[in-house]
Design a protein around this motif. Structure first.
Motif, PDB file in Angstrom:
ATOM      1  N   LEU A 121     -42.841  14.745  25.748  1.00 49.26           N
ATOM      2  CA  LEU A 121     -41.624  15.140  26.456  1.00 49.26           C
ATOM      3  C   LEU A 121     -41.783  15.748  27.855  1.00 49.26           C
ATOM      4  CD1 LEU A 121     -39.137  16.552  23.802  1.00 49.26           C
ATOM      5  CD2 LEU A 121     -39.113  14.368  24.985  1.00 49.26           C
ATOM      6  N   PRO A 122     -42.850  16.483  28.161  1.00 47.39           N
ATOM      7  CA  PRO A 122     -42.864  17.170  29.465  1.00 47.39           C
ATOM      8  C   PRO A 122     -42.612  16.275  30.682  1.00 47.39           C
ATOM      9  CG  PRO A 122     -44.573  18.072  28.087  1.00 47.39           C
ATOM     10  CD  PRO A 122     -44.010  16.874  27.350  1.00 47.39           C
ATOM     11  N   SER A 123     -43.117  15.054  30.688  1.00 49.09           N
ATOM     12  CA  SER A 123     -42.896  14.188  31.851  1.00 49.09           C
ATOM     13  C   SER A 123     -41.470  13.651  31.902  1.00 49.09           C
ATOM     14  CB  SER A 123     -43.899  13.030  31.855  1.00 49.09           C
ATOM     15  OG  SER A 123     -43.706  12.211  30.723  1.00 49.09           O
ATOM     16  N   SER A 124     -40.754  13.688  30.789  1.00 46.78           N
ATOM     17  CA  SER A 124     -39.369  13.195  30.759  1.00 46.78           C
ATOM     18  C   SER A 124     -38.395  14.161  31.433  1.00 46.78           C
ATOM     19  CB  SER A 124     -38.919  12.964  29.317  1.00 46.78           C
ATOM     20  OG  SER A 124     -39.666  11.932  28.730  1.00 46.78           O
ATOM     21  N   ILE A 125     -38.700  15.439  31.378  1.00 43.12           N
ATOM     22  CA  ILE A 125     -37.757  16.441  31.896  1.00 43.12           C
ATOM     23  C   ILE A 125     -37.520  16.294  33.398  1.00 43.12           C
ATOM     24  CG2 ILE A 125     -37.342  18.923  32.155  1.00 43.12           C
ATOM     25  CD1 ILE A 125     -38.832  19.193  29.381  1.00 43.12           C
ATOM     26  N   LEU A 182     -34.434  19.945  26.050  1.00 50.04           N
ATOM     27  CA  LEU A 182     -35.796  19.401  25.921  1.00 50.04           C
ATOM     28  C   LEU A 182     -36.834  20.401  26.409  1.00 50.04           C
ATOM     29  CD1 LEU A 182     -35.358  15.644  26.897  1.00 50.04           C
ATOM     30  CD2 LEU A 182     -35.314  16.703  24.629  1.00 50.04           C
ATOM     31  N   GLY A 183     -36.516  21.142  27.456  1.00 54.76           N
ATOM     32  CA  GLY A 183     -37.445  22.169  27.933  1.00 54.76           C
ATOM     33  C   GLY A 183     -37.711  23.216  26.862  1.00 54.76           C
ATOM     34  N   SER A 184     -36.652  23.655  26.194  1.00 54.24           N
ATOM     35  CA  SER A 184     -36.848  24.660  25.140  1.00 54.24           C
ATOM     36  C   SER A 184     -37.572  24.057  23.938  1.00 54.24           C
ATOM     37  CB  SER A 184     -35.507  25.275  24.720  1.00 54.24           C
ATOM     38  OG  SER A 184     -34.723  24.356  24.006  1.00 54.24           O
ATOM     39  N   ILE A 185     -37.308  22.785  23.655  1.00 52.76           N
ATOM     40  CA  ILE A 185     -37.996  22.112  22.543  1.00 52.76           C
ATOM     41  C   ILE A 185     -39.485  21.993  22.850  1.00 52.76           C
ATOM     42  CG2 ILE A 185     -38.251  19.876  21.374  1.00 52.76           C
ATOM     43  CD1 ILE A 185     -35.151  19.611  21.628  1.00 52.76           C
ATOM     44  N   VAL A 186     -39.828  21.648  24.086  1.00 51.00           N
ATOM     45  CA  VAL A 186     -41.237  21.544  24.483  1.00 51.00           C
ATOM     46  C   VAL A 186     -41.926  22.895  24.342  1.00 51.00           C
ATOM     47  CG1 VAL A 186     -42.796  21.194  26.441  1.00 51.00           C
ATOM     48  CG2 VAL A 186     -40.974  19.547  26.006  1.00 51.00           C
TER      49      VAL A 186
END
Length: 191
Positions: free
Chosen positions: A105-109, A137-141
């Protein structure tokens, strides 16, 4: 008379806490995916609408007419945004467990934030929903990284997302060049 068998079991309180935290990731991830699917549907409809509206520009494009240039730039932006979000969706579909979240996920944000900023002027509702997704997504990561003790490099994620954005930009330019063979889309979109 039947007697029950007792099994001695030790439970690590930290494992219980991690399990309960990882369970809360699933609904947030599903909610984010549902929002993303809604936005993709809106952009897909918008792309079809713009393609129909701009079909006469294939033969009657006037480079000095600002409305023609604006119409094609908006079509480019919508297709570009749609393709990026489809890439994000593919990334999210690669998540198989809590351990894969910090990898995927980090590159998707940053890609979501880029699309959100670009859509703000033409489809503000989608822009707002994308901002919401990026926060989720940031909090999920961060939560998944805390659960799995994973480490990730934001600068590496930014580099990966920039490469994907550039790749999508070239792909969309190529796609539109085929749709409008008499136009130089790379020149048109950079003016």
């Amino acid at each position: 008379m039947q007697t029950g068998m007792l099994v001695k079991c030790s439970v690590n309180p930290l494992e219980i806490e991690n399990i309960s935290h990882s369970v809360t990731l699933v609904p947030r991830l599903e909610y984010s995916m549902n929002l993303l699917n809604e936005i993709i549907d809106v952009l897909d409809d918008k792309q079809s609408e713009l393609k129909e509206l701009n079909k006469d520009l294939v033969h009657d494009f006037d480079e000095s007419d600002k409305t023609h240039i604006n119409a094609l730039n908006i079509e480019h932006l919508v297709i570009y945004s749609l393709e990026i979000l489809l890439q994000v969706k593919n990334n999210m579909n690669r998540i198989s467990n809590v351990g894969t979240i910090p990898e995927v996920l980090p590159s998707s944000i940053p890609m979501i934030r880029t699309v959100s900023a670009q859509l703000f002027g033409i489809i503000p509702n989608c822009s707002q929903k994308l901002s919401e997704i990026s926060v989720h997504l940031g909090s999920i990561v961060l939560d998944s990284a805390a659960l799995t003790m994973a480490k990730f490099d934001f600068s590496q994620s930014n580099t990966e997302s920039a490469a994907i954005l550039n790749e999508v930009k070239l792909m969309v330019g190529s796609k539109l060049s085929k749709q409008y063979p008499n136009l130089d889309f790379f020149k048109l979109c950079n003016t």
